[in-house]
Design a protein around this motif. Structure first.
Motif: not given
Lengths: 179, 334
Positions: B181-185
């Motif tokens: 998972m890669i995400s920008r909060s």
């Protein structure tokens, strides 16, 4: 303060274990006559009473059933409730079962995720019946769960067999005491 | 600059003597709640039946009963005693108005009249069927939005917001998959809280939180071979959360002095764990819509002192949290 909190948490966990660790079954046919210890018995058929839409790959296989039968045999023999003679046609008593719920589970998932995910579950209806008359002498629905990642899911079969044997022995002793 | 910059995120002074809820008794209270909930979660209300017929020809008339789904029994109240009847022995249950409610009571264990439990031969090892797929997918991709809610003293001075992210899943076994998972909060800085006590004249700060996790996912997709519509999943993993601050802000303090605050070049990466779950509603064999929730626990550290580039101070902060509500699209590749 921290020690008090730890002690309280520990006590609650212990209470939980006591509650949860109690034998898990419901008797549907109590034993009404004490068993004749000279009766011969055998382990009969274990039927598939699982949900009709269950994927066949999620069901127990024949090896699981064989293990369950072996565990039942061991636990009943341990308690010397009656004389066992194997698969003879003259056997008077028979233990049969009907699997109602089964989840194979995964120790790996239990270890890494937990929260009940990956638990192995077995709910089975077990009964002791008279082969000659077809009468059910003793029956109950037994359920066990394996939630510890260190334990194999097959423990469900062993524990259910133990619960059945213990429940039968308890009823037998109660009847003998009463008489 | 006095009485400003209370967030450790900016390296300022921590607010002292702030009332902190006693965390020490929380585990005990939570466990007690769970135990009480479990012990008393059995159904207590009984329904009235005009007639309950069993397969062994026993009949109960005008009785109260309740369904015990844990042990798969129907508990029938006969006088002041209770009798347990296994689901397999129930032929018919008629409610107080005479309606047949057997299927509703027994659920998926209901066997239509005339059928009986399958014999032991059904447990034989299943033969291999050529071309029969073992898993619903080999690889899956997910893209979507998240609404992040920062939690904890370390995220003081920040607020909730929308972000985005992408996941990739690889099946590793029956009902198991590895999820990257890669995400920008979506969490954003809140200038009014960040510079509490001061007056923000200009805010060009940009605070970014990027998360990178590797998780193990357990999923269950009932009846997927028959085009079942819903997949459920839970996952747990580890990774890191990277926080970076850039840009500038101009703040006037209570005495009227004006300060320029610069966040350029400041970044912190922390170890974190993640746990989440949700469901995917499939609209076709390969595309579905996902709804889920994730909780990231960010480990700040257990040191009593911290030293940021813009100041140092005392902190007893150990962990902080980012709670996400997620909505996305999932693509499955067989």
């Amino acid at each position: 303060m921290q020690h008090r909190s730890l002690l309280l948490t520990g006590l609650i966990l212990l209470l939980g274990l006591v509650v949860l660790g109690c034998a898990k079954y419901k008797i549907t046919t109590p034993l009404e006559q004490s068993l004749n210890t000279t009766s011969s018995w055998r382990i009969g058929e274990i039927r598939d009473g699982l949900q009709s839409d269950m994927d066949p790959e999620d069901k127990p296989d024949e090896f699981n059933i064989m293990k369950l039968k072996n565990f039942l045999k061991e636990e009943l023999e341990k308690r010397n409730l009656f004389q066992e003679t194997g698969l003879a046609s003259s056997d008077q008593l028979e233990v049969t079962g009907n699997i109602l719920e089964y989840k194979k589970g995964s120790g790996f998932v239990r270890a890494l995720i937990g929260f009940g995910i990956g638990n192995a579950v077995l709910t089975i209806e077990l009964e002791l019946r008279n082969r000659t008359t077809g009468e059910t002498l003793f029956a109950g629905n037994f359920k066990q769960t394996v939630s510890d990642w260190k334990e194999s899911g097959e423990k469900c079969f062993k524990r259910v067999a133990k619960d059945f044997a213990k429940a039968l022995e308890k009823q037998q002793k109660k009847l003998l005491k009463g008489s | 600059m006095t009485n400003c910059c209370h967030s450790p995120l900016l390296g300022g002074k921590i607010k002292n003597n702030r009332g902190i809820m006693n965390m020490q008794l929380r585990p005990a209270v939570f466990l007690t709640f769970l135990l009480v909930l479990f012990v008393f979660s059995q159904p207590v209300s009984a329904a009235q039946a005009s007639r309950i017929e069993l397969k062994d020809s026993t009949v109960f008339e005008n009785v109260f009963y309740r369904i015990d789904k844990t042990y798969k029994v129907v508990v029938v109240e006969v006088g002041d005693q209770e009798q347990n009847v296994s689901f397999t022995n129930i032929a018919r249950i008629l409610d107080s108005s005479g309606k047949d409610v057997t299927a509703r009571c027994l659920g998926r264990h209901y066997l239509a009249p005339g059928t009986q439990a399958v014999e032991e031969t059904s447990f034989k090892a299943q033969p291999e069927v050529p071309g029969r797929k073992k898993h619903p997918f080999g690889v899956a991709f997910r893209a979507g939005m998240n609404f992040s809610i920062p939690s904890g003293e370390w995220y003081e001075g920040t607020r909730s917001g929308l972000g985005f992210g992408g996941d990739m899943l690889v099946t590793v076994g029956r009902k198991l998959a590895l999820r990257g998972m890669i995400s920008r909060s979506g969490a954003r800085h809140n200038p009014d809280e960040l510079f509490a006590g001061g007056r923000v004249l200009e805010d060009n700060l940009s605070w970014n939180v990027w998360r990178y996790f590797l998780s193990l996912q357990y999923y269950n997709w009932p009846r997927w071979r028959e085009d079942g519509r819903t997949m459920y999943y839970v996952f747990s993993g580890i990774g890191g959360v990277s926080h970076s601050l850039s840009g500038t802000a101009v703040v006037a303090d209570p005495v009227g002095d004006v300060w320029l605050f610069s966040g350029t070049g400041q970044s912190e990466t922390k170890f974190a764990t993640t746990v989440g779950g949700g469901l995917v509603a499939m609209v076709s064999r390969t595309v579905g819509f996902e709804l889920g929730a994730v909780v990231d626990i960010v480990f700040i550290g257990s040191t009593d002192e911290y030293d940021y580039s813009y100041g140092s101070g005392m902190s007893n902060v150990v962990t902080a949290g980012l709670i996400d509500l997620r909505l996305g699209v999932v693509f499955l590749i067989p």
